[in-house]
Motif scaffolding. Structure first.
Motif, PDB file in Angstrom:
ATOM      1  N   ALA A  92       1.886  -4.905  13.350  1.00 52.75           N
ATOM      2  CA  ALA A  92       1.751  -5.857  12.232  1.00 52.75           C
ATOM      3  C   ALA A  92       0.297  -6.142  11.870  1.00 52.75           C
ATOM      4  O   ALA A  92      -0.118  -7.303  11.821  1.00 52.75           O
ATOM      5  N   PRO A  93      -0.487  -5.117  11.542  1.00 47.64           N
ATOM      6  CA  PRO A  93      -1.891  -5.336  11.170  1.00 47.64           C
ATOM      7  C   PRO A  93      -2.012  -5.686   9.688  1.00 47.64           C
ATOM      8  O   PRO A  93      -2.522  -4.907   8.883  1.00 47.64           O
ATOM      9  N   VAL A  94      -1.513  -6.855   9.306  1.00 54.86           N
ATOM     10  CA  VAL A  94      -1.476  -7.237   7.890  1.00 54.86           C
ATOM     11  C   VAL A  94      -2.235  -8.544   7.669  1.00 54.86           C
ATOM     12  O   VAL A  94      -2.392  -9.352   8.592  1.00 54.86           O
ATOM     13  N   PRO A  95      -2.691  -8.772   6.436  1.00 58.39           N
ATOM     14  CA  PRO A  95      -3.373 -10.040   6.129  1.00 58.39           C
ATOM     15  C   PRO A  95      -2.448 -11.233   6.333  1.00 58.39           C
ATOM     16  O   PRO A  95      -1.220 -11.115   6.245  1.00 58.39           O
ATOM     17  N   GLU A  96      -3.050 -12.380   6.554  1.00 61.73           N
ATOM     18  CA  GLU A  96      -2.285 -13.599   6.832  1.00 61.73           C
ATOM     19  C   GLU A  96      -1.320 -13.931   5.704  1.00 61.73           C
ATOM     20  O   GLU A  96      -0.181 -14.360   5.946  1.00 61.73           O
ATOM     21  N   GLU A  97      -1.725 -13.728   4.463  1.00 60.88           N
ATOM     22  CA  GLU A  97      -0.863 -14.042   3.322  1.00 60.88           C
ATOM     23  C   GLU A  97       0.428 -13.221   3.368  1.00 60.88           C
ATOM     24  O   GLU A  97       1.523 -13.734   3.114  1.00 60.88           O
ATOM     25  N   ILE A  98       0.294 -11.950   3.703  1.00 58.97           N
ATOM     26  CA  ILE A  98       1.476 -11.089   3.798  1.00 58.97           C
ATOM     27  C   ILE A  98       2.308 -11.455   5.018  1.00 58.97           C
ATOM     28  O   ILE A  98       3.547 -11.478   4.967  1.00 58.97           O
ATOM     29  N   ARG A  99       1.668 -11.753   6.115  1.00 58.89           N
ATOM     30  CA  ARG A  99       2.398 -12.143   7.321  1.00 58.89           C
ATOM     31  C   ARG A  99       3.284 -13.348   7.052  1.00 58.89           C
ATOM     32  O   ARG A  99       4.460 -13.378   7.443  1.00 58.89           O
ATOM     33  N   LEU A 100       2.728 -14.345   6.342  1.00 55.12           N
ATOM     34  CA  LEU A 100       3.489 -15.562   6.076  1.00 55.12           C
ATOM     35  C   LEU A 100       4.626 -15.302   5.094  1.00 55.12           C
ATOM     36  O   LEU A 100       5.747 -15.795   5.272  1.00 55.12           O
ATOM     37  N   ALA A 101       4.360 -14.514   4.050  1.00 57.04           N
ATOM     38  CA  ALA A 101       5.378 -14.278   3.030  1.00 57.04           C
ATOM     39  C   ALA A 101       6.532 -13.434   3.563  1.00 57.04           C
ATOM     40  O   ALA A 101       7.696 -13.671   3.221  1.00 57.04           O
ATOM     41  N   ALA A 125      16.372 -11.720   1.889  1.00 62.38           N
ATOM     42  CA  ALA A 125      14.984 -11.585   1.454  1.00 62.38           C
ATOM     43  C   ALA A 125      14.801 -10.178   0.895  1.00 62.38           C
ATOM     44  O   ALA A 125      15.361  -9.219   1.416  1.00 62.38           O
ATOM     45  N   ALA A 126      14.018 -10.070  -0.185  1.00 63.95           N
ATOM     46  CA  ALA A 126      13.813  -8.782  -0.845  1.00 63.95           C
ATOM     47  C   ALA A 126      12.334  -8.420  -0.843  1.00 63.95           C
ATOM     48  O   ALA A 126      11.499  -9.226  -1.274  1.00 63.95           O
ATOM     49  N   PHE A 127      12.025  -7.223  -0.366  1.00 65.02           N
ATOM     50  CA  PHE A 127      10.648  -6.725  -0.341  1.00 65.02           C
ATOM     51  C   PHE A 127      10.669  -5.212  -0.541  1.00 65.02           C
ATOM     52  O   PHE A 127      11.695  -4.555  -0.349  1.00 65.02           O
ATOM     53  N   TYR A 128       9.507  -4.684  -0.906  1.00 64.38           N
ATOM     54  CA  TYR A 128       9.370  -3.231  -0.946  1.00 64.38           C
ATOM     55  C   TYR A 128       9.511  -2.676   0.469  1.00 64.38           C
ATOM     56  O   TYR A 128       9.042  -3.275   1.436  1.00 64.38           O
ATOM     57  N   GLU A 129      10.158  -1.549   0.531  1.00 66.62           N
ATOM     58  CA  GLU A 129      10.452  -0.910   1.814  1.00 66.62           C
ATOM     59  C   GLU A 129      10.352   0.602   1.629  1.00 66.62           C
ATOM     60  O   GLU A 129      10.666   1.121   0.552  1.00 66.62           O
ATOM     61  N   GLY A 130       9.907   1.290   2.668  1.00 69.19           N
ATOM     62  CA  GLY A 130       9.835   2.742   2.631  1.00 69.19           C
ATOM     63  C   GLY A 130      10.535   3.348   3.833  1.00 69.19           C
ATOM     64  O   GLY A 130      11.093   2.634   4.666  1.00 69.19           O
ATOM     65  N   CYS A 131      10.499   4.674   3.919  1.00 65.92           N
ATOM     66  CA  CYS A 131      11.196   5.369   5.001  1.00 65.92           C
ATOM     67  C   CYS A 131      10.502   6.687   5.279  1.00 65.92           C
ATOM     68  O   CYS A 131      10.120   7.408   4.350  1.00 65.92           O
ATOM     69  N   PHE A 163      16.796 -11.793  15.352  1.00 67.02           N
ATOM     70  CA  PHE A 163      15.546 -11.390  14.724  1.00 67.02           C
ATOM     71  C   PHE A 163      15.473 -12.011  13.341  1.00 67.02           C
ATOM     72  O   PHE A 163      16.489 -12.096  12.642  1.00 67.02           O
ATOM     73  N   THR A 164      14.282 -12.401  12.936  1.00 62.08           N
ATOM     74  CA  THR A 164      14.079 -12.946  11.608  1.00 62.08           C
ATOM     75  C   THR A 164      12.934 -12.200  10.924  1.00 62.08           C
ATOM     76  O   THR A 164      12.163 -11.479  11.562  1.00 62.08           O
ATOM     77  N   GLY A 165      12.815 -12.403   9.613  1.00 67.49           N
ATOM     78  CA  GLY A 165      11.688 -11.849   8.881  1.00 67.49           C
ATOM     79  C   GLY A 165      11.635 -10.344   8.935  1.00 67.49           C
ATOM     80  O   GLY A 165      12.656  -9.641   8.898  1.00 67.49           O
ATOM     81  N   TRP A 166      10.410  -9.813   9.042  1.00 62.49           N
ATOM     82  CA  TRP A 166      10.233  -8.362   9.019  1.00 62.49           C
ATOM     83  C   TRP A 166      10.879  -7.666  10.212  1.00 62.49           C
ATOM     84  O   TRP A 166      11.459  -6.581  10.050  1.00 62.49           O
ATOM     85  N   ALA A 203       1.277  -4.462  -4.761  1.00 62.03           N
ATOM     86  CA  ALA A 203       0.832  -4.764  -3.402  1.00 62.03           C
ATOM     87  C   ALA A 203       0.851  -6.263  -3.081  1.00 62.03           C
ATOM     88  O   ALA A 203       0.408  -6.676  -2.016  1.00 62.03           O
ATOM     89  N   GLN A 204       1.371  -7.084  -4.003  1.00 57.36           N
ATOM     90  CA  GLN A 204       1.448  -8.519  -3.755  1.00 57.36           C
ATOM     91  C   GLN A 204       2.378  -8.794  -2.559  1.00 57.36           C
ATOM     92  O   GLN A 204       3.247  -7.973  -2.237  1.00 57.36           O
ATOM     93  N   PRO A 205       2.224  -9.938  -1.904  1.00 51.04           N
ATOM     94  CA  PRO A 205       3.067 -10.233  -0.744  1.00 51.04           C
ATOM     95  C   PRO A 205       4.562 -10.237  -1.049  1.00 51.04           C
ATOM     96  O   PRO A 205       5.376  -9.915  -0.186  1.00 51.04           O
ATOM     97  N   THR A 206       4.943 -10.613  -2.273  1.00 47.24           N
ATOM     98  CA  THR A 206       6.347 -10.636  -2.672  1.00 47.24           C
ATOM     99  C   THR A 206       6.512  -9.832  -3.973  1.00 47.24           C
ATOM    100  O   THR A 206       5.540  -9.644  -4.714  1.00 47.24           O
TER     101      THR A 206
END
Length: 220
Positions: A92-101, A125-131, A163-166, A203-206
């Motif tokens: 999880a090497p992400v900025p704090e804003e993304i971590r929180l969102a 919760a809906a976010f961009y996701e890849g594979c 488990f919650t979140g990401w 690339a926004q957090p949401t």
């Protein structure tokens, strides 16, 4: 006289034999891309098809392959093996804003054997996701915000954890692979974007901006 064509399906061989052959190449394993039937057939529960030493080697190869890709999870079908086994790990090497969102917090390396999950509550919760098996593309996927995971670890010890979140998203994504599903089966296809477009535009957090611009609806 023409020689007979060999119609033997290589997947008819015992799984242990095929895994040994796969590991013999050394290094990260080749990742199977969308379009290969192995990603759609589903998997058989692990029930000793690999002896403990071979299982340990296979798990280490999954881990090495996941790191090399790089990714935060990898399921056995993604390397051509129809066993109900997956690995996950997220620094999880992400900025704090993304971590929180996104609720993205570090996850240690875990092995999931015969996993299943169920939703806890109705929040999504809906976010961009890849594979790793759909390289070059990302799409918005609405998933359960909290799930209960039941599985075994690599030593046969029962896992029963929420488990919650990401981390919940990773668990769902990898377990879906074991059921023959790709994230695209759950995605909002109007959101489908190349990695370049995602990085440049979304690339926004949401994904609210992407939803407005591309014309899709986010879950409430």
């Amino acid at each position: 006289m023409a020689s007979e064509v060999d119609l033997t399906d290589p997947n008819d061989r015992p799984i242990a034999e095929r895994v040994e052959e796969l590991l013999a190449t050394g290094g990260p394993l080749p990742i199977v891309a969308a379009g290969d039937p192995v990603l759609r057939r589903g998997t058989e529960p692990f029930d000793g098809q690999l002896d403990p030493a071979l299982l340990a080697r296979f798990i280490e190869a999954l881990r090495e392959t996941m790191h090399a890709a790089p990714g935060v999870g990898l399921a056995a079908p993604q390397v051509g093996v129809e066993l109900r086994i997956a690995v996950i790990e997220d620094p999880a090497p992400v900025p704090e804003e993304i971590r929180l969102a996104r609720g993205r917090v570090p996850q240690p390396f875990r092995v999931l054997v015969n996993p299943s999950y169920e939703a806890v509550g109705s929040e999504r919760a809906a976010f961009y996701e890849g594979c790793l098996s759909v390289p070059g593309w990302q799409a918005v996927v609405a998933r359960h915000a909290r799930v209960r995971l039941r599985a075994l670890d690599e030593h046969g010890v029962a896992v029963d954890e929420e488990f919650t979140g990401w981390p919940a998203r990773i668990v769902q994504h990898e377990t879906d692979h074991l059921d023959g599903m790709l994230y695209l089966d759950r995605a909002e296809l109007r959101s489908l974007s190349s990695n370049e477009a995602t990085a440049q535009r979304w690339a926004q957090p949401t994904p609210e901006r992407a939803a407005a611009a591309l014309g899709f609806t986010l879950p409430r």
